[in-house]
Scaffold this active site. Structure first.
Site, PDB file in Angstrom:
ATOM      1  N   GLU A   8       0.948  -1.215   0.013  1.00 31.22           N
ATOM      2  CA  GLU A   8      -0.029   0.059   0.008  1.00 31.22           C
ATOM      3  C   GLU A   8       0.839   1.195   0.111  1.00 31.22           C
ATOM      4  OE1 GLU A   8      -1.570   1.729   3.510  1.00 31.22           O
ATOM      5  OE2 GLU A   8      -1.179   0.114   4.688  1.00 31.22           O
TER       6      GLU A   8
ATOM      7  N   LYS B  16      -3.416  -2.768  15.808  1.00 34.37           N
ATOM      8  CA  LYS B  16      -2.928  -1.829  16.610  1.00 34.37           C
ATOM      9  C   LYS B  16      -3.731  -1.262  17.820  1.00 34.37           C
ATOM     10  CE  LYS B  16       0.138   1.508  14.708  1.00 34.37           C
ATOM     11  NZ  LYS B  16      -0.138   1.111  13.424  1.00 34.37           N
TER      12      LYS B  16
HETATM   13  N1  PSU Z   1      -2.130   1.333  10.348  1.00 33.91           N
HETATM   14  C1  PSU Z   1      -0.945   1.574  10.745  1.00 33.91           C
HETATM   15  N2  PSU Z   1      -0.290   2.239   9.623  1.00 33.91           N
HETATM   16  C2  PSU Z   1      -0.911   2.739   8.471  1.00 33.91           C
HETATM   17  C3  PSU Z   1      -2.364   2.631   8.486  1.00 33.91           C
HETATM   18  C4  PSU Z   1      -2.948   1.979   9.382  1.00 33.91           C
HETATM   19  O1  PSU Z   1      -0.173   1.225  11.493  1.00 33.91           O
HETATM   20  O2  PSU Z   1      -0.282   3.445   7.541  1.00 33.91           O
HETATM   21  C5  PSU Z   1      -3.054   3.190   7.555  1.00 33.91           C
HETATM   22  C6  PSU Z   1      -3.416   2.079   6.056  1.00 33.91           C
HETATM   23  O3  PSU Z   1      -3.216   2.749   4.937  1.00 33.91           O
HETATM   24  C7  PSU Z   1      -4.821   1.681   6.725  1.00 33.91           C
HETATM   25  C8  PSU Z   1      -5.326   2.905   7.156  1.00 33.91           C
HETATM   26  O4  PSU Z   1      -5.452   1.075   5.647  1.00 33.91           O
HETATM   27  O5  PSU Z   1      -4.347   3.724   7.634  1.00 33.91           O
HETATM   28  C9  PSU Z   1      -6.610   3.113   7.794  1.00 33.91           C
HETATM   29  O6  PSU Z   1      -7.423   4.394   7.823  1.00 33.91           O
HETATM   30  P1  PSU Z   1      -9.026   4.397   8.281  1.00 33.91           P
HETATM   31  O7  PSU Z   1      -8.914   4.071   9.930  1.00 33.91           O
HETATM   32  O8  PSU Z   1      -8.983   5.989   8.165  1.00 33.91           O
HETATM   33  O9  PSU Z   1      -9.616   3.521   7.332  1.00 33.91           O
END
Ligand code: PSU
Ligand code: MN
Length: 300
Positions: free
Chosen positions: A22, A157
């Protein structure tokens, strides 16, 4: 709209292992320049493991599968100025010919379009703590429910409500696999305290389960949680208290929606004096190694 790099499409045509990566982790997940160094190191780790890397992003409205080092560099420099694209953002970023970094959800969508079946990242989005108030559930979970890509991560996390994230995945029929572990890892630490659905000790068995799922036309992804190597793990109590403080500060500042995850990640890096960033880098390299092995078994 789909623009697959020559090396990636050649590998796919020849049934060689390919692993998707990603780009929100580059733009929003880590500070420059370590984001770019990490993205390049993760690609190298995949190659060392015998897989072709396919970093995914939207550039000039094109769905790019496989970025050049220059493209990775410019996304890394854009940082928070890049558009964080999840499923709902893709139509506009494409129609307006903009640049966007893809989340787990959007990366899964584009990987599936390109017929890439394995995807490595650090952490996924999930059900946020305080969901009773905010209804903040990442679109990543809905994508895991629907899109046929196996996602290798370091677990969930604890900025998230891990228990509720697992409940959601259960409802949606997403198998949660522990790679050589009985409990789901918690990203910075090896054990969240929550059991996985299935412990699997070999890449071969994971590939067999992925193939069985899709052979039965059970659409959707699988989540593979890989504990980070012991020597890089952070003590659970230490990181948990940092996260609690970061969430409190975020609430005070009124941050919500798609800014939530990037804000917390940045705040955690600051509060740990960069230690969490080193950990983050190590765990994603480790995930890449495991994803390369799974992708290799998928080609058999
Ligand atoms: N968790 C991490 N690092 C990240 C992300 C999540 O430890 O970079 C990023 C990923 O791209 C994930 C996104 O898909 O955050 C999730 O965002 P949201 O909760 O807004 O969907
Ligand atoms: Mn959200």
């Amino acid at each position: 709209m789909l623009d697959i790099a020559t090396e990636v499409s050649a590998a796919l045509d020849a049934n060689k292992p390919v692993v998707a990566l990603e780009s929100t982790i580059i733009s929003h997940g880590m500070p420059y320049p370590r984001n770019v160094e990490t993205a390049m190191a993760v690609e190298a780790a995949l190659r060392d493991g015998g897989a072709i890397p396919a970093t995914i992003a939207v550039l000039d409205g094109k769905l790019k599968v496989g970025l050049s080092p220059d493209e990775i560099q410019s996304l890394g420099q854009l940082g928070l100025d890049a558009i964080k694209c999840s499923r709902r953002d893709l139509p506009f970023v494409v129609a307006r010919r903009m640049n966007g970094a893809t989340t787990v959800a959007a990366t899964m969508i584009i990987a599936a379009m390109a017929s890439i079946r394995v995807f490595a990242t650090g952490g996924i989005g999930g059900v946020h703590r305080g969901v009773e108030e905010t209804m903040d559930v990442s679109a990543d979970l809905e994508e895991l429910a629907n899109t046929n890509v196996a996602v290798v991560c370091a677990g969930v996390k604890s900025i998230l409500d891990i228990g509720r994230t697992l409940e959601y995945l259960e409802t949606k029929g997403v198998p949660v696999i522990g790679y050589q572990t009985d409990n789901l890892p918690a990203f910075y630490s090896r054990d969240s305290g929550f059991p996985v659905d299935y412990r699997v000790d070999t890449a071969e068995e994971i590939a067999a389960a992925i193939k069985a799922k899709w052979a039965m036309k059970l659409n959707g992804g699988l989540l593979i949680g890989v504990p980070l190597p012991e020597e890089h793990a952070m003590p659970k109590e230490e990181i948990d208290s940092v996260i609690v403080d970061a969430i409190a500060e975020m609430q005070q500042q009124g941050i919500s929606g798609k800014e939530t995850t990037p804000y917390l990640l940045g705040s955690i890096v600051e509060r740990t004096g960069g230690k969490s960033l080193d950990t983050n880098i190590q765990l994603i390299l480790n995930n890449a190694r495991v994803a390369a092995e799974i992708a290799a078994k998928m080609t058999l």
